[in-house]
Every structure is written in structure tokens, then in C-alpha cells.
Design a protein around this motif. Sequence first.
Motif, PDB file in Angstrom:
ATOM      1  N   ARG A   1     -27.709 -45.429  -6.957  1.00  0.00           N
ATOM      2  CA  ARG A   1     -26.511 -44.875  -7.580  1.00  0.00           C
ATOM      3  C   ARG A   1     -26.960 -43.795  -8.545  1.00  0.00           C
ATOM      4  N   GLY A   2     -26.186 -42.758  -8.661  1.00  0.00           N
ATOM      5  CA  GLY A   2     -26.573 -41.729  -9.610  1.00  0.00           C
ATOM      6  C   GLY A   2     -25.913 -40.400  -9.363  1.00  0.00           C
ATOM      7  N   THR A   3     -26.404 -39.422 -10.099  1.00  0.00           N
ATOM      8  CA  THR A   3     -25.774 -38.113 -10.165  1.00  0.00           C
ATOM      9  C   THR A   3     -26.818 -37.009 -10.075  1.00  0.00           C
ATOM     10  N   PHE A   4     -26.431 -35.932  -9.414  1.00  0.00           N
ATOM     11  CA  PHE A   4     -27.203 -34.696  -9.444  1.00  0.00           C
ATOM     12  C   PHE A   4     -26.501 -33.757 -10.418  1.00  0.00           C
ATOM     13  N   ILE A   5     -27.255 -33.230 -11.377  1.00  0.00           N
ATOM     14  CA  ILE A   5     -26.721 -32.226 -12.297  1.00  0.00           C
ATOM     15  C   ILE A   5     -27.551 -30.962 -12.101  1.00  0.00           C
ATOM     16  N   GLY A   6     -26.880 -29.899 -11.747  1.00  0.00           N
ATOM     17  CA  GLY A   6     -27.595 -28.662 -11.459  1.00  0.00           C
ATOM     18  C   GLY A   6     -26.989 -27.472 -12.179  1.00  0.00           C
ATOM     19  N   ILE A   7     -27.795 -26.436 -12.240  1.00  0.00           N
ATOM     20  CA  ILE A   7     -27.345 -25.163 -12.805  1.00  0.00           C
ATOM     21  C   ILE A   7     -27.702 -24.065 -11.804  1.00  0.00           C
ATOM     22  N   GLY A   8     -26.717 -23.255 -11.482  1.00  0.00           N
ATOM     23  CA  GLY A   8     -26.952 -22.165 -10.535  1.00  0.00           C
ATOM     24  C   GLY A   8     -27.932 -21.161 -11.102  1.00  0.00           C
ATOM     25  N   GLY A   9     -28.852 -20.732 -10.264  1.00  0.00           N
ATOM     26  CA  GLY A   9     -29.861 -19.772 -10.685  1.00  0.00           C
ATOM     27  C   GLY A   9     -29.654 -18.404 -10.063  1.00  0.00           C
ATOM     28  N   ARG A  10     -30.294 -17.417 -10.660  1.00  0.00           N
ATOM     29  CA  ARG A  10     -30.194 -16.043 -10.177  1.00  0.00           C
ATOM     30  C   ARG A  10     -31.510 -15.576  -9.558  1.00  0.00           C
TER      31      ARG A  10
ATOM     32  N   LEU B   1     -24.905 -38.479  -6.155  1.00  0.00           N
ATOM     33  CA  LEU B   1     -25.963 -38.321  -5.140  1.00  0.00           C
ATOM     34  C   LEU B   1     -25.417 -38.578  -3.741  1.00  0.00           C
ATOM     35  N   ALA B   2     -24.584 -39.587  -3.605  1.00  0.00           N
ATOM     36  CA  ALA B   2     -24.048 -39.945  -2.293  1.00  0.00           C
ATOM     37  C   ALA B   2     -23.116 -38.878  -1.729  1.00  0.00           C
ATOM     38  N   ASP B   3     -22.624 -37.973  -2.584  1.00  0.00           N
ATOM     39  CA  ASP B   3     -21.673 -36.951  -2.134  1.00  0.00           C
ATOM     40  C   ASP B   3     -22.313 -35.613  -1.807  1.00  0.00           C
ATOM     41  N   ILE B   4     -23.636 -35.506  -1.954  1.00  0.00           N
ATOM     42  CA  ILE B   4     -24.298 -34.253  -1.602  1.00  0.00           C
ATOM     43  C   ILE B   4     -24.357 -34.180  -0.084  1.00  0.00           C
ATOM     44  N   ALA B   5     -23.695 -33.179   0.443  1.00  0.00           N
ATOM     45  CA  ALA B   5     -23.596 -33.021   1.897  1.00  0.00           C
ATOM     46  C   ALA B   5     -24.351 -31.775   2.334  1.00  0.00           C
ATOM     47  N   PRO B   6     -24.796 -31.774   3.590  1.00  0.00           N
ATOM     48  CA  PRO B   6     -25.556 -30.626   4.085  1.00  0.00           C
ATOM     49  C   PRO B   6     -24.685 -29.460   4.535  1.00  0.00           C
ATOM     50  N   THR B   7     -23.525 -29.289   3.921  1.00  0.00           N
ATOM     51  CA  THR B   7     -22.650 -28.198   4.334  1.00  0.00           C
ATOM     52  C   THR B   7     -22.860 -26.978   3.450  1.00  0.00           C
TER      53      THR B   7
END
Length: 166
Positions: free
Chosen positions: A122-131, A85-91
Motif C-alpha cells: 500500500r502506498g503513494t507515488f509523489i512526483g514533480i514534473g521535470g524540465r 501506487l496501485a493506480d499507476i497505469a502504463p497509459t
Amino acid sequence: MTHLAPPCVRLLVCGNADRGDDGAALSAVATLLPTLPGPLLARLEVRRCGQLRVEDLLEVPPDEVTVVVDAAVGVPPGHVVAVALADIAPTMGTPAPRSSHELPIDQVLSLAATLRAGGLPRGTFIGIGGRRFGYGRPLSRSVRLAMPGFQQKIAAELARLARVPG
């Protein structure tokens, strides 16, 4: 009398089942939860949030970690990502939750980090790219084919963070 350990992982499941691939996390978690081992389920608190909001992160107790699952932007359709989560950047190009509509994700995280004692959970984002994300659309073929990998990644991260053997 047996006392259960309090939940130690809060699973925030984002998305809208009526909007095609935006419902990928809901679909994944709905079929994943019944397969998880009891010791892991005992340490898990599941919350559905249509979109990730500042309040969702503020409500995480200091002794819990968070896993946010959602469709992702910034990754190819069907590709599964895991980012702290802490590494998600607005780039541009950085994987991020898709279901943050009230505010851009960088503002959601920044406000939560500022307002929550101790900063972001503390934690994690888990994502799946969508179409496709249109109303009334089913999950795309890319997402359906990648669903087992998405579920495996979610289960592995939950077990890791809860410190429950896989």
C-alpha cells in the motif's frame, strides 16, 4: 527501557543528483527530513534508490506502507502529483516515476505485485514534473520554484500514512 514503534512508512527516494531535475526528490528529502517532527521520524524508514526496482517493492514488510518520491513523467514541469501506487497505469499521460530505467514502470509494478505476498505494498507515488534531465545540469527553475509544494505534499502524506498528527 523504552521501545520505539517499528517503522511503518518506508520512504523510497529515487533519482540521480547529477541529472538535473532527476535529482528533485533527493534535494527535497534532504532538506525536508530535518524539519519533520520526532514522532514521525520514529515511524519512518528512508531508503535511497537511484531507480525504482522490483526489489525495492519486494522488500517492504507486510505491515509497512510505502511512499515513492521521484521526478515524474506525464505531468508539466514543476507540477506536483500524488497517485496511489496501485493506480499507476502504463497509459500515456498518467503520472509515473521517471527513475525506472531497468524496466518500464508498469513492468516493475506488475512484477512486484506478482512476486510479493499480498501484492503491491500500500502506498503513494509523489512526483514533480521535470524540465531537464541532462548530466551535469542543475534543477530547473520550474522545479526549484515548486520545491516547497513538493516537500509539503511529501510531509503531509508521510504524516497521514504514519497516522502522526501534522
